[in-house]
Write a protein that holds these residues in place. Structure first.
Motif, PDB file in Angstrom:
ATOM      1  N   TRP A   8       1.513  -1.740  -4.866  1.00 15.72           N
ATOM      2  CA  TRP A   8       0.662  -2.827  -5.346  1.00 15.72           C
ATOM      3  C   TRP A   8       1.171  -4.195  -4.913  1.00 15.72           C
ATOM      4  O   TRP A   8       0.427  -5.159  -4.934  1.00 15.72           O
ATOM      5  CB  TRP A   8       0.576  -2.827  -6.861  1.00 15.72           C
ATOM      6  CG  TRP A   8       0.016  -1.595  -7.476  1.00 15.72           C
ATOM      7  CD1 TRP A   8      -0.664  -0.582  -6.861  1.00 15.72           C
ATOM      8  CD2 TRP A   8       0.090  -1.229  -8.844  1.00 15.72           C
ATOM      9  NE1 TRP A   8      -1.018   0.378  -7.766  1.00 15.72           N
ATOM     10  CE2 TRP A   8      -0.569   0.000  -9.000  1.00 15.72           C
ATOM     11  CE3 TRP A   8       0.640  -1.823  -9.967  1.00 15.72           C
ATOM     12  CZ2 TRP A   8      -0.685   0.644 -10.226  1.00 15.72           C
ATOM     13  CZ3 TRP A   8       0.529  -1.185 -11.195  1.00 15.72           C
ATOM     14  CH2 TRP A   8      -0.136   0.039 -11.317  1.00 15.72           C
TER      15      TRP A   8
ATOM     16  N   SER B  46      -0.214 -10.477 -12.820  1.00 11.81           N
ATOM     17  CA  SER B  46       0.064 -10.754 -11.419  1.00 11.81           C
ATOM     18  C   SER B  46       0.910 -12.016 -11.299  1.00 11.81           C
ATOM     19  O   SER B  46       0.615 -13.026 -11.937  1.00 11.81           O
ATOM     20  CB  SER B  46      -1.274 -10.935 -10.696  1.00 11.81           C
ATOM     21  OG  SER B  46      -1.100 -11.160  -9.338  1.00 11.81           O
TER      22      SER B  46
ATOM     23  N   MET C 280      -5.201  -5.046  -3.637  1.00 11.77           N
ATOM     24  CA  MET C 280      -4.218  -4.745  -4.682  1.00 11.77           C
ATOM     25  C   MET C 280      -4.914  -4.496  -6.014  1.00 11.77           C
ATOM     26  O   MET C 280      -4.611  -3.548  -6.723  1.00 11.77           O
ATOM     27  CB  MET C 280      -3.228  -5.906  -4.798  1.00 11.77           C
ATOM     28  CG  MET C 280      -2.217  -5.789  -5.929  1.00 11.77           C
ATOM     29  SD  MET C 280      -2.715  -6.477  -7.536  1.00 11.77           S
ATOM     30  CE  MET C 280      -3.097  -8.158  -7.143  1.00 11.77           C
TER      31      MET C 280
END
Length: 87
Positions: free
Chosen positions: A6, A27, A44
């Protein structure tokens, strides 16, 4: 929950992602965000969603932008548009 697949790493931009409680994508972008990085972020996000177990779904996205050195105007626009399209 996290997976090295990721994470995004380029010369000028990187992003680390984790999923919390099977519904929150956290994130942490670092470096300088340009338009060319937005497709990597989209990929992602979809990868995180597809890796969730069963009928889990990402309901929230938290972006910790404190480590960003800057963004281009077009990158901000494209990122916001991609989030609208994804929701």
């Amino acid at each position: 929950m996290s997976d090295d697949a990721w994470n995004i790493k380029t010369f000028e931009f990187s992003n680390q992602a984790v999923v919390i409680d099977k519904k929150i994508l956290h994130s942490t972008p670092m470096g300088f965000l340009r338009s060319k990085h937005v497709p990597l972020i989209d990929k992602m996000r979809f990868q995180c969603q597809s890796d969730l177990p069963g009928n889990s779904a990402l309901n929230y996205i938290i972006i910790n932008g404190g480590r960003l050195k800057g963004t281009s105007r077009s990158a901000r626009f494209k990122l916001m548009q991609s989030l609208k399209d994804w929701a």
